[in-house]
Design an enzyme around this catalytic site. Structure first.
Site, PDB file in Angstrom:
ATOM      1  N   ASP A  31      -7.263 -28.209  36.030  1.00 28.70           N
ATOM      2  CA  ASP A  31      -6.500 -27.351  36.928  1.00 28.70           C
ATOM      3  C   ASP A  31      -5.098 -27.930  37.082  1.00 28.70           C
ATOM      4  OD1 ASP A  31      -5.997 -25.221  38.582  1.00 28.70           O
ATOM      5  OD2 ASP A  31      -7.151 -25.952  40.290  1.00 28.70           O
ATOM      6  N   GLN A  44      -6.411 -20.362  36.007  1.00 32.29           N
ATOM      7  CA  GLN A  44      -5.218 -20.107  35.202  1.00 32.29           C
ATOM      8  C   GLN A  44      -5.063 -21.137  34.084  1.00 32.29           C
ATOM      9  OE1 GLN A  44      -1.651 -19.807  37.538  1.00 32.29           O
ATOM     10  NE2 GLN A  44      -0.291 -19.845  35.788  1.00 32.29           N
ATOM     11  N   PHE A  45      -5.173 -22.409  34.420  1.00 36.85           N
ATOM     12  CA  PHE A  45      -4.998 -23.469  33.429  1.00 36.85           C
ATOM     13  C   PHE A  45      -6.084 -23.411  32.354  1.00 36.85           C
ATOM     14  CE2 PHE A  45      -6.015 -27.972  32.262  1.00 36.85           C
ATOM     15  CZ  PHE A  45      -4.892 -28.214  31.496  1.00 36.85           C
ATOM     16  N   THR A  91      -9.749 -16.585  37.819  1.00 33.21           N
ATOM     17  CA  THR A  91     -10.101 -16.584  39.231  1.00 33.21           C
ATOM     18  C   THR A  91      -8.997 -17.024  40.175  1.00 33.21           C
ATOM     19  OG1 THR A  91     -11.016 -18.816  38.973  1.00 33.21           O
ATOM     20  CG2 THR A  91     -12.541 -16.971  38.743  1.00 33.21           C
ATOM     21  N   SER A  92      -8.058 -17.824  39.710  1.00 35.52           N
ATOM     22  CA  SER A  92      -7.044 -18.315  40.640  1.00 35.52           C
ATOM     23  C   SER A  92      -5.751 -18.590  39.898  1.00 35.52           C
ATOM     24  CB  SER A  92      -7.524 -19.590  41.349  1.00 35.52           C
ATOM     25  OG  SER A  92      -7.850 -20.595  40.423  1.00 35.52           O
ATOM     26  N   PRO A 104      -5.224 -22.282  54.685  1.00 44.32           N
ATOM     27  CA  PRO A 104      -4.763 -23.671  54.759  1.00 44.32           C
ATOM     28  C   PRO A 104      -5.936 -24.634  54.765  1.00 44.32           C
ATOM     29  CG  PRO A 104      -4.612 -22.605  56.914  1.00 44.32           C
ATOM     30  CD  PRO A 104      -4.985 -21.537  55.935  1.00 44.32           C
ATOM     31  N   ASP A 112     -17.122 -23.292  42.064  1.00 44.60           N
ATOM     32  CA  ASP A 112     -18.570 -23.257  41.862  1.00 44.60           C
ATOM     33  C   ASP A 112     -19.211 -22.152  42.703  1.00 44.60           C
ATOM     34  OD1 ASP A 112     -18.239 -25.585  40.301  1.00 44.60           O
ATOM     35  OD2 ASP A 112     -18.422 -26.837  42.086  1.00 44.60           O
TER      36      ASP A 112
END
Length: 315
Positions: free
Chosen positions: A134, A163-164, A198-199, A270, A278
């Protein structure tokens, strides 16, 4: 064939027919905390699944602590477990879920387990969360990235990279939603019929269908910044809400009106959390099973579940 042999054959056959959804979940586990199987099992059980956990590692705690004790399991461990299940006619699964795989031998064994389970039940769905890294940093040895591409991704039905990880597996640098869909197309071509990135952060603000030029977008951003700078102190927002973006793409036929490709903006809460990927992968497995032809509904329910857990954890 004797009557006893016929009865045994019938028993073996019945063992391999799952009575309901059953998941083999191959992930890490910790004694203290909630990551890997520790945070995947309960949500799956609450959503109607039997879960058989296989541990890739068992540690005292997650890797965010200064000291970690425990054991890393190799491929022979999983192969032994699979041999026992097969000998007793217990390869009765509808789903496979895999998370962190830290060694080549275990990755090879996971691939073989997926092939064996798909042979026992061709309808098995393999949900793969390719835990590679990540924020530009790998968690695993670089050679495992290529091994994933060659041996794991082609077997997966649903792939949930961040993303990575999507960049590592597809070779596409993702800096916009259009890039994310391009990466998803590359990953579709490798095997999975559904890809959920997912992100994603640091996305360009315009949508994939926006035809405005980059210069126009920059001018609007500069104008917005000037307006904020000229606002009175009590008119300025206390803190701008941060978001992460999820992009999903499927080649499975969808219900009427349900999109096959879409994005979802998720408010970023936050705090520091572990195990979020997971938990999300487990929820995506469950809700795509319950909504097999409406990916948007499945994703919305999975993300809502994750956000609810994080909100309660932070409270």
């Amino acid at each position: 064939m004797s009557a006893k042999q016929q009865q045994q054959q019938q028993a073996d056959s019945s063992h391999q027919q799952p009575a309901g959804p059953r998941v083999m979940s191959i992930q890490s586990s910790v004694v203290h905390g909630y990551v890997g199987n520790k945070c995947a099992m309960l949500p799956l059980q609450l959503l109607g699944f039997d879960v058989d956990p296989v541990l890739s590692v068992q540690f005292s705690n997650h890797t965010g602590y200064p000291t970690i004790k425990g054991r890393v399991f190799d491929g022979a461990h999983l192969s032994d477990l699979m041999a026992g299940l097969k000998a007793n006619g217990l390869l009765c699964y509808t789903h496979i879920l895999s998370g962190y795989i830290g060694s080549w031998s275990l990755l090879e064994a996971v691939a073989q387990a997926a092939r064996d389970l798909k042979q026992a039940n061709p309808q098995v769905t393999y949900v793969c969360d390719p835990v590679l890294g990540d924020e530009g940093n790998l968690y695993v040895k670089p050679e495992l990235v290529e091994a994933y591409k060659q041996h794991i991704v082609p077997l997966a039905n649903l792939l949930t990279p961040n993303q990575f990880e999507a960049e590592c597996l597809s070779g596409v640098q993702v800096s916009s939603e259009a890039d994310a869909l391009e990466a998803a197309d590359v990953l579709h071509g490798m095997g999975p019929n559904t890809v959920i990135i997912t992100s994603m952060s640091h996305m360009q603000p315009r949508s994939t269908s926006d035809s405005r030029s980059e210069q126009q977008s920059q001018q609007e951003q500069q104008q917005s910044q000037q307006q904020q700078a000229s606002a009175q102190p009590d008119e300025r927002p206390e803190q701008q809400q941060q978001y992460i973006t999820l992009v999903a793409s499927t080649r499975i036929a969808q219900e009427a009106g349900a999109p096959a490709r879409f994005r979802l903006k998720i408010p970023q809460l936050p705090g520091y959390f572990t195990g979020t990927g997971d938990l999300l992968a487990a929820l995506l497995l469950a809700w795509t099973h319950h909504h097999p032809h409406n990916l948007a509904t499945a994703v919305e329910k999975a993300v809502a579940g994750l956000q609810g857990v994080l909100a309660l954890t932070a409270a």
